[in-house]
Scaffold this motif. Structure first.
Motif, short mmCIF file in Angstrom:
data_model
loop_
_atom_site.label_atom_id
_atom_site.label_comp_id
_atom_site.label_asym_id
_atom_site.label_seq_id
_atom_site.Cartn_x
_atom_site.Cartn_y
_atom_site.Cartn_z
N ARG A 1 10.55 7.27 5.25
CA ARG A 1 10.55 8.74 5.28
C ARG A 1 9.50 9.35 4.37
O ARG A 1 8.95 10.41 4.67
N THR A 2 9.23 8.70 3.24
CA THR A 2 8.48 9.37 2.18
C THR A 2 7.11 8.78 1.87
O THR A 2 6.30 9.44 1.23
N TRP A 3 6.83 7.56 2.33
CA TRP A 3 5.55 6.92 2.00
C TRP A 3 4.49 7.38 3.00
O TRP A 3 4.79 7.75 4.13
N GLY A 4 3.26 7.37 2.58
CA GLY A 4 2.16 7.72 3.47
C GLY A 4 1.85 9.20 3.53
O GLY A 4 1.13 9.64 4.43
N THR A 5 2.36 9.98 2.60
CA THR A 5 2.14 11.42 2.61
C THR A 5 0.86 11.79 1.87
O THR A 5 0.42 11.07 0.97
N PRO A 6 0.26 12.93 2.20
CA PRO A 6 -0.90 13.40 1.43
C PRO A 6 -0.59 13.57 -0.05
O PRO A 6 -1.46 13.32 -0.90
N GLY B 1 0.79 -1.21 0.00
CA GLY B 1 0.00 0.00 0.00
C GLY B 1 0.82 1.26 0.00
O GLY B 1 2.05 1.25 -0.20
N ILE B 2 0.16 2.38 0.23
CA ILE B 2 0.82 3.69 0.15
C ILE B 2 0.84 4.40 1.50
O ILE B 2 1.21 5.57 1.59
N ALA C 1 3.85 1.62 9.54
CA ALA C 1 3.08 1.23 10.71
C ALA C 1 1.77 0.55 10.34
O ALA C 1 1.18 -0.17 11.16
N ASP C 2 1.32 0.74 9.09
CA ASP C 2 0.09 0.10 8.66
C ASP C 2 0.23 -1.41 8.50
O ASP C 2 -0.77 -2.13 8.50
N TRP C 3 1.48 -1.89 8.30
CA TRP C 3 1.63 -3.31 8.00
C TRP C 3 2.80 -3.99 8.72
O TRP C 3 2.74 -5.18 9.01
N ARG D 1 -3.41 -7.28 4.63
CA ARG D 1 -3.93 -6.79 3.35
C ARG D 1 -4.67 -5.47 3.51
O ARG D 1 -4.87 -4.73 2.54
N SER D 2 -5.05 -5.15 4.74
CA SER D 2 -5.73 -3.87 4.97
C SER D 2 -4.83 -2.69 4.63
O SER D 2 -5.33 -1.59 4.35
N ALA D 3 -3.52 -2.91 4.62
CA ALA D 3 -2.59 -1.83 4.28
C ALA D 3 -2.77 -1.36 2.84
O ALA D 3 -2.40 -0.23 2.50
N VAL D 4 -3.33 -2.22 2.00
CA VAL D 4 -3.50 -1.88 0.58
C VAL D 4 -4.83 -1.16 0.34
O VAL D 4 -5.05 -0.62 -0.74
N ASP D 5 -5.69 -1.10 1.35
CA ASP D 5 -7.01 -0.50 1.16
C ASP D 5 -6.93 0.94 0.69
O ASP D 5 -7.69 1.36 -0.20
N SER D 6 -6.03 1.72 1.28
CA SER D 6 -5.97 3.14 0.92
C SER D 6 -5.50 3.33 -0.52
O SER D 6 -5.93 4.27 -1.20
#
Length: 289
Positions: free
Chosen positions: A210-215, A121-122, A126-128, A240-245
């Motif tokens: 550092r760079t993933w998960g940004t708006p 995911g993006i 911490a999501d996965w 797999r919930s990490a890929v939901d976003s």
């Protein structure tokens, strides 16, 4: 076959299959090498494929990097140019799914479609990652002797080449649904053994943190016009919930979960994975919402 990147680094690549535009495969890692021999054979009558080893890894030239996603995107573009592809269909697995997505975001006009397999995911790690670590130890504990040996090898500061390979095979064995026979496909992943490029892996993992998960990343995915097929294995130990976003952000996406598969779906469910890719190729490599 050798592909020369724009900074002169030589990359191993191979094209197989018949005529037509190939599906370009991006292997996982980072720091590993192409392990798609089984997948290329599985898709032999579905689509030609291009396989390649990322810089500093496997059969590609050993180098000092740089270990950045921008550099790896540029290397993938060198592969595209080498094979004379104006636009290419990409299949990325695990870290390679992140690389394929990064390439599509950087060069959407050069990508006809993306198959995003077993990615994370993006969002932030911490999501996965906590769930992955917990599931990894739980699954390895299904065979206590494997867990004990993995811990023994992990505690050695300077491992021999054979010990490093043995530790990797034990580590990878958790990725397969047939737990009793998992050492067999994990062993094939390590044959031949090129050694993990730990410097590469560490640098790219740190960059993602550092760079993933940004708006900005979410916004870029919302603007991506490339059709994306997301393929999950229901039993992947990465949540797999990490890929939901990612799925929610992409405007042209289809998501398929293979119920009998883990992180390597073409190994756990070869017929299901082949049928899915065959339908996708037959539909003109489109994955509409």
């Amino acid at each position: 076959m050798t592909v020369t990147a724009d900074d002169g680094v030589r990359l191993w690549a191979e094209r197989s299959g018949g005529a037509g535009d190939p599906l370009v495969l991006c292997h996982g890692g980072p720091g590993l090498w192409d392990m798609f021999g089984d997948l290329a054979a599985l898709l032999a009558d579905v689509t030609p494929v291009v396989r390649w080893d990322q810089r500093g890894c496997g059969r590609s030239e050993r180098c000092d990097g740089p270990w950045t996603s921008a550099r790896f995107v540029a290397d993938l573009d060198a592969v595209r140019r080498h094979f004379g592809l104006e636009r290419m269909a990409l299949l990325g697995h695990s870290w390679g799914a992140q690389l394929g997505l990064s390439y599509a975001l950087a060069h959407p006009d050069r990508v006809s479609a993306l198959v995003y397999v077993s990615g994370t995911g993006i969002g932030p790690d911490a999501d996965w990652r906590p769930g992955y670590k917990e599931n990894f130890l739980a699954r390895l504990a299904d065979h206590p002797e494997r867990l004990a040996r993995w811990r023994e090898l992990s505690g050695v500061a300077e491992r021999t080449r054979d010990a490093e390979r043995e530790r990797a095979v034990l580590h990878w064995s958790v990725e397969f649904e047939d737990r009793d026979r998992a050492l067999e496909p994990a062993g094939r992943m390590a044959e031949p053994w090129f050694g993990v490029n730990s410097e590469c892996a560490g640098a790219l993992d740190a960059e993602r943190e550092r760079t993933w998960g940004t708006p900005a990343l979410h916004a870029a995915c919302r603007d991506l016009g490339v059709p994306v097929l997301i393929v999950d294995g229901a039993h992947d130990i990465r949540p797999r919930s990490a890929v939901d976003s990612l799925a929610a952000s992409l405007p042209h996406v289809r998501r398929v979960t293979l119920p009998r598969a883990g992180h390597m779906p073409w190994v756990d469910d070869p017929e299901g994975f082949r049928e899915l890719l065959s339908r996708w190729a037959g539909d003109g490599r489109e994955s509409p919402a």
